[in-house]
Design a protein around this motif. Sequence first.
Motif, PDB file in Angstrom:
ATOM      1  N   UNK A   1       0.854  -1.189   0.000  1.00  0.00           N
ATOM      2  CA  UNK A   1       0.000   0.000   0.000  1.00  0.00           C
ATOM      3  C   UNK A   1       0.888   1.237   0.000  1.00  0.00           C
ATOM      4  N   UNK A   2       0.259   2.391   0.050  1.00  0.00           N
ATOM      5  CA  UNK A   2       1.046   3.625   0.087  1.00  0.00           C
ATOM      6  C   UNK A   2       1.754   3.808   1.426  1.00  0.00           C
ATOM      7  N   UNK A   3       1.439   2.990   2.417  1.00  0.00           N
ATOM      8  CA  UNK A   3       2.105   3.037   3.716  1.00  0.00           C
ATOM      9  C   UNK A   3       3.315   2.115   3.783  1.00  0.00           C
ATOM     10  N   UNK A   4       3.472   1.257   2.772  1.00  0.00           N
ATOM     11  CA  UNK A   4       4.618   0.361   2.751  1.00  0.00           C
ATOM     12  C   UNK A   4       4.227  -1.057   2.385  1.00  0.00           C
ATOM     13  N   UNK A   5       5.167  -1.966   2.594  1.00  0.00           N
ATOM     14  CA  UNK A   5       4.960  -3.386   2.311  1.00  0.00           C
ATOM     15  C   UNK A   5       4.879  -4.117   3.643  1.00  0.00           C
TER      16      UNK A   5
END
Length: 103
Positions: A17-21
Amino acid sequence: ELAQQQLLPAQRFVLISNLGVHALTKVRPIDTFCQELLKGDVGLLRDFSLQYTAEQTCALCFQLLTCMVPKPGDTAGMLNSDVVGLSAVAASERRQQQQQRGQ
């Protein structure tokens, strides 16, 4: 799922996601049952066992017992992959609690 959990490792998923993996591991019924047993709370065990038939609950007990008996040449003995999985779940929960306190 109950029949496969003794033969296959827990399913793993990768969430991007845009928050990371994030790597996620599905908590199997045997993992939940083991956690409830370790807590020793009879009410939690009763609630857990009501989700399954008596035969399924007995099968979970049998699976835990047979995994805890050390195999010849096995120095680790008890629930090798399950203990690692439970440790990872506990570590993840601790990280989440620490992050919540930091916010």
